[in-house]
Design a protein around this motif. Structure first.
Motif, PDB file in Angstrom:
ATOM      1  N   UNK A   1       0.847  -1.201   0.000  1.00 55.02           N
ATOM      2  CA  UNK A   1       0.000   0.000   0.000  1.00 55.02           C
ATOM      3  C   UNK A   1       0.875   1.241   0.000  1.00 55.02           C
ATOM      4  N   UNK A   2       0.638   2.157  -0.904  1.00 53.84           N
ATOM      5  CA  UNK A   2       1.427   3.385  -0.986  1.00 53.84           C
ATOM      6  C   UNK A   2       0.970   4.400   0.052  1.00 53.84           C
ATOM      7  N   UNK A   3       1.564   5.586   0.017  1.00 56.93           N
ATOM      8  CA  UNK A   3       1.167   6.640   0.958  1.00 56.93           C
ATOM      9  C   UNK A   3      -0.273   7.081   0.705  1.00 56.93           C
ATOM     10  N   UNK A   4      -0.914   7.555   1.761  1.00 58.44           N
ATOM     11  CA  UNK A   4      -2.316   7.986   1.652  1.00 58.44           C
ATOM     12  C   UNK A   4      -2.433   9.153   0.677  1.00 58.44           C
ATOM     13  N   UNK A   5      -3.510   9.182  -0.104  1.00 56.30           N
ATOM     14  CA  UNK A   5      -3.686  10.297  -1.045  1.00 56.30           C
ATOM     15  C   UNK A   5      -3.864  11.630  -0.320  1.00 56.30           C
ATOM     16  N   UNK A   6      -3.330  12.684  -0.892  1.00 56.95           N
ATOM     17  CA  UNK A   6      -3.480  14.026  -0.326  1.00 56.95           C
ATOM     18  C   UNK A   6      -4.849  14.573  -0.709  1.00 56.95           C
ATOM     19  N   UNK A   7      -5.511  15.194   0.245  1.00 54.34           N
ATOM     20  CA  UNK A   7      -6.851  15.727  -0.014  1.00 54.34           C
ATOM     21  C   UNK A   7      -6.749  17.103  -0.665  1.00 54.34           C
ATOM     22  N   UNK A   8      -7.450  17.253  -1.790  1.00 61.12           N
ATOM     23  CA  UNK A   8      -7.579  18.563  -2.440  1.00 61.12           C
ATOM     24  C   UNK A   8      -9.038  18.974  -2.397  1.00 61.12           C
ATOM     25  N   UNK A   9      -9.318  20.145  -1.871  1.00 57.32           N
ATOM     26  CA  UNK A   9     -10.679  20.666  -1.917  1.00 57.32           C
ATOM     27  C   UNK A   9     -10.741  21.696  -3.043  1.00 57.32           C
ATOM     28  N   UNK A  10     -11.651  21.485  -3.965  1.00 53.44           N
ATOM     29  CA  UNK A  10     -11.829  22.467  -5.045  1.00 53.44           C
ATOM     30  C   UNK A  10     -13.148  23.206  -4.837  1.00 53.44           C
ATOM     31  N   UNK A  11     -13.049  24.473  -4.456  1.00 48.40           N
ATOM     32  CA  UNK A  11     -14.226  25.322  -4.318  1.00 48.40           C
ATOM     33  C   UNK A  11     -14.503  25.952  -5.675  1.00 48.40           C
ATOM     34  N   UNK A  12     -15.746  25.824  -6.128  1.00 48.86           N
ATOM     35  CA  UNK A  12     -16.068  26.326  -7.468  1.00 48.86           C
ATOM     36  C   UNK A  12     -17.526  26.746  -7.557  1.00 48.86           C
TER      37      UNK A  12
END
Lengths: 226, 226
Positions: free
Chosen positions: B1-12
């Motif tokens: 298992x690789x590193x946890x995905x980074x969370x990106x919040x896209x406000x639009x």
């Protein structure tokens, strides 16, 4: 002989940190792309006034954003940019009129020095938090750029002349006529078309318009000496 | 298992053309980078008001610039964006409140549909110059996105509820708290740090922050079917 280089006009003011980023990117790519870069020192205050625009820092949250973004961009663009302590005093109050008139004088008589002198003025105001309004400050930047003290003094004496003042107004007006509302503004002359691009973040789009390869803000240097 | 995905919040907001560009770029890269993209429908009018910012088109030359730039960006981003005929009426007067409330309802109950429904709303307002304020317009976008007429109708009925109105306010407030003064705003959570990035032109900087590879606004599609 290959096709003629496309002319890029870069309108900039050393008061503008994003102008510095755009300037460095284009100075790097001028050795990699088939372009002829023309540096056009202009007055950002004149462009703001003429277009009815306001500096981003007038919206407090934009100012806060800039303070957070500049350190990220410094690393990403590899330009030693640093926020001055008293932004209001340095940027909004003191301005850049004399510095830009000095660059105008240089552009008229010794354009091959323009890149280096511009960079040293940015180094003062946007890296080392040093003055760029006093004669001594401008002379110091010019000498660091490799200009003789005598020559720098000669350009300094031209600052108050109508010839230099008019030339700076003329270049600022030219930017306005192209539609500029801030700096940096890049005007690309490609295949008979004129494209105006605003900001330091349109260089990948510029590469696309030119049909050149984008390799990020820090492309590999050509003919790197071993 | 690789590193946890980074969370990106896209406000639009679908009222914002530059939001569409940022949205499509991140939707493409979510399959290529180790990220978890969270779509955050927000109200641009609320963010402008709260931050004291004004739409770029309020400065006439910025508006003229946008009209010239959008066709270049259309080609460069490969997004079928097209300026509406009556920008003032469509964007500044009619606005996007109902459309964004609809997306908010979708995000609360069927978030897996958010990407497609958002895209179809942009297709209406920013590609085909079609209305997005009437019920029939919103239903049509939802159905094009693959939602059943019955389900779309259910979401539509939620538009006037306090639950949906409050949720949209809450997301808009969250963007403001991060420091947003316009849209798109991307909030990247990387190694315990929170970076806020404004605009559709910060995606290469985002790649740099994530340590991911930037391949332009149109990266090759993974597992392309032959």
């Amino acid at each position: 002989m290959g096709p003629a280089p496309r002319v890029l006009e870069l309108f900039y003011d050393v008061l503008s940190p994003y102008s510095w980023l755009g300037f460095e990117v284009l100075c790097r790519y001028q050795h990699l792309w088939n372009i002829k870069l023309q540096l056009r020192p202009a007055l950002i205050a004149g462009i703001m006034k003429d277009s009815g625009n306001h500096p981003p820092s007038m919206v407090p949250r934009k100012g806060q954003y800039m303070r957070k973004e500049i350190p990220l961009l410094k690393q990403f663009f590899q330009v030693p940019i640093h926020f001055p302590k008293d932004f209001y005093d340095v940027v909004l109050k003191k301005g850049s009129t004399n510095a830009m008139r000095f660059l105008t004088a240089v552009s008229m008589e010794q354009p091959e020095m323009l890149e280096k002198v511009s960079r040293e003025l940015w180094m003062r105001i946007w890296s080392q938090d040093e003055d760029i309004t006093e004669s001594q400050s401008i002379l110091s930047a010019a000498e660091k750029a490799g200009m003789s003290a005598q020559q720098a003094q000669r350009f300094l004496e031209k600052i108050p002349t109508e010839q230099v003042k008019n030339k700076l107004r003329e270049i600022t007006d030219a930017a306005c006529k192209y539609g500029a509302f801030g700096l940096p503004t890049t005007v690309a002359h490609v295949d008979g078309n004129t494209h105006i691009l605003f900001g330091s973040d349109r260089m990948e789009l510029l590469a696309h318009l030119l049909g050149e390869k984008w390799m990020g803000p820090v492309p590999p240097t050509p003919n790197a000496r071993l």
